[in-house]
Design a protein around this motif. Structure first.
Motif, mmCIF file in Angstrom:
data_model
loop_
_atom_site.group_PDB
_atom_site.id
_atom_site.type_symbol
_atom_site.label_atom_id
_atom_site.label_comp_id
_atom_site.label_asym_id
_atom_site.label_seq_id
_atom_site.Cartn_x
_atom_site.Cartn_y
_atom_site.Cartn_z
ATOM 1 N N ALA A 1 8.821 -13.650 -67.821
ATOM 2 C CA ALA A 1 8.693 -12.614 -68.855
ATOM 3 C C ALA A 1 7.742 -11.515 -68.396
ATOM 4 C CB ALA A 1 8.197 -13.247 -70.154
ATOM 5 N N PHE A 2 6.661 -11.900 -67.714
ATOM 6 C CA PHE A 2 5.725 -10.901 -67.197
ATOM 7 C C PHE A 2 6.411 -10.007 -66.163
ATOM 8 C CE2 PHE A 2 2.551 -9.826 -63.861
ATOM 9 C CZ PHE A 2 1.766 -8.955 -64.602
ATOM 10 N N HIS A 3 7.223 -10.605 -65.299
ATOM 11 C CA HIS A 3 7.925 -9.820 -64.275
ATOM 12 C C HIS A 3 8.912 -8.852 -64.910
ATOM 13 C CE1 HIS A 3 9.696 -8.729 -60.496
ATOM 14 N NE2 HIS A 3 10.868 -9.224 -60.838
ATOM 15 N N ARG A 4 9.590 -9.278 -65.978
ATOM 16 C CA ARG A 4 10.513 -8.364 -66.670
ATOM 17 C C ARG A 4 9.756 -7.201 -67.293
ATOM 18 N NH1 ARG A 4 12.950 -13.334 -68.228
ATOM 19 N NH2 ARG A 4 11.839 -13.299 -70.229
ATOM 20 N N ALA A 5 8.559 -7.485 -67.807
ATOM 21 C CA ALA A 5 7.771 -6.433 -68.445
ATOM 22 C C ALA A 5 7.104 -5.512 -67.430
ATOM 23 C CB ALA A 5 6.708 -7.059 -69.355
ATOM 24 N N HIS A 6 6.813 -6.038 -66.242
ATOM 25 C CA HIS A 6 6.101 -5.266 -65.218
ATOM 26 C C HIS A 6 6.779 -5.450 -63.854
ATOM 27 C CE1 HIS A 6 2.727 -4.355 -67.924
ATOM 28 N NE2 HIS A 6 2.877 -5.578 -68.366
ATOM 29 N N PRO A 7 8.007 -4.954 -63.705
ATOM 30 C CA PRO A 7 8.727 -5.149 -62.431
ATOM 31 C C PRO A 7 8.063 -4.445 -61.259
ATOM 32 C CG PRO A 7 9.875 -3.578 -63.842
ATOM 33 C CD PRO A 7 8.791 -4.182 -64.679
ATOM 34 N N LEU B 1 -1.851 -9.056 -66.130
ATOM 35 C CA LEU B 1 -1.290 -10.347 -66.539
ATOM 36 C C LEU B 1 -2.046 -10.914 -67.738
ATOM 37 C CD1 LEU B 1 0.497 -12.852 -66.207
ATOM 38 C CD2 LEU B 1 -1.127 -13.678 -64.474
ATOM 39 N N ARG B 2 -3.371 -10.865 -67.686
ATOM 40 C CA ARG B 2 -4.166 -11.401 -68.786
ATOM 41 C C ARG B 2 -3.892 -10.636 -70.085
ATOM 42 N NH1 ARG B 2 -10.037 -11.073 -66.509
ATOM 43 N NH2 ARG B 2 -10.493 -11.496 -68.702
ATOM 44 N N ALA B 3 -3.785 -9.317 -69.985
ATOM 45 C CA ALA B 3 -3.497 -8.518 -71.178
ATOM 46 C C ALA B 3 -2.100 -8.833 -71.721
ATOM 47 C CB ALA B 3 -3.618 -7.032 -70.855
#
Length: 311
Positions: A106-112, A286-288
């Motif tokens: 999900a993080f990768h989708r949000a921040h490719p 990532l933490r945010a």
């Protein structure tokens, strides 16, 4: 070997004059001569032959030049590998099919735009050592196991409480239930061959057994999730626990059932760990990202061991 001297040597070789090399490097001609002389002493050879028109490479200088260029290229790659924003963010997710892996997808989708290296480390001691050495930037774990507090330089934050579900085959006595209470599980055989003594998940399930009088068996070799699913599907007397976010695919003929557990719902606490001195800019992102997502901490009707770190 002094890289400034090597860089000066290459500049002088390209320019053919110490004066031009000095101008390019924004140093004095005397500094160029001094650096080249020091490099020649280190190598034990003459790199230039001085002439009235400048400096010409000696035979040894010609032999050394391509290696000097490669030294500078290697140095640049080494610096770029740790330069802020240039190195991939390295994150341990323990296993490829678990909740932590889903959080990172999900993080990768949000921040490719953020480059990632995802790794799988088995135990928390290995993960903490990797965080302290800089081998990884973050790790998903359940902390803090009794008697094993995290080192003072390791930070953690609880990011997700994942409900457990009961997984049964089609012939299991509970297979038709829409949900089961923890009390209903007493007396049933729950098989989890992946539990290894000393791990944080072993501590979690030990407390679950002690709190509710369950029977969890970790017998037999762990052949992986496919073998576990095959056995549960074919053995009416066995069931297993599975995280709600664990992503598994099984053949249609298996007829496996995922049944919510209630009253209370045991939840597995996932935390993110990192070294307090880690300044990788993507770690802050990532933490945010994780802080902004619903985590379900301490929801009414849920259970976690008493040693679980509050949010």
């Amino acid at each position: 070997m002094d890289l400034d001297a090597v860089r000066t040597f290459v500049a002088a070789a390209d320019a053919g004059q110490f004066q031009e090399a000095a101008a390019e490097l924004a140093v004095t001609q005397q500094a160029v001569s001094k650096r080249v002389a020091g490099l020649e002493r280190d190598l034990g050879v003459r790199l230039f032959t001085r002439t009235a028109r400048g400096a010409r490479l000696s035979i040894d200088g010609q032999a050394f030049l391509p290696h000097a260029r490669e030294l500078l290229r290697v140095a640049e790659r080494a610096q770029a590998s740790v330069r802020a924003g240039r190195r991939p963010l390295r994150v341990d997710v323990i296993a490829s099919r678990g909740a932590a892996s889903g959080l990172m997808r999900a993080f990768h989708r949000a921040h490719p735009e953020i480059e990632l290296d995802v790794v799988w480390l088995f135990d928390i001691e290995t993960a903490v050592a990797a965080l302290r050495s800089g081998t990884i930037d973050a790790s998903f774990r359940a902390v803090a196991v009794p008697g094993r507090p995290l080192p003072e330089d390791i930070e953690s934050v609880r990011v997700l409480d994942e409900p457990l579900q009961l997984l049964t085959g089609p012939a299991h006595v509970l297979a038709g239930a829409r949900s089961v209470t923890v009390a209903q599980l007493a007396g049933h055989r729950i098989w989890m061959p992946g539990i290894v003594p000393g791990t944080e998940w072993a501590a979690y399930y030990d407390d679950l057994v002690a709190e509710f009088g369950l029977t969890i068996e970790a017998t037999g070799p762990n052949f992986g999730s496919d073998a576990l699913l095959d056995t549960v599907a074919d053995t009416p007397a066995l069931a297993t626990f599975m995280g709600e976010r664990t992503r598994l695919v099984w053949p249609a003929g298996h007829g496996l059932r995922r049944i919510p557990v209630t009253d209370p719902t045991p939840v597995y606490p996932h935390s993110l760990l990192w070294h307090r001195d880690n300044l990788h800019p993507a770690l802050a992102v990532l933490r945010a990202h994780l802080a902004a997502a619903p985590a379900g901490h301490d929801t009414a009707g849920t259970w976690t061991p008493g040693w679980v770190t509050p949010r």
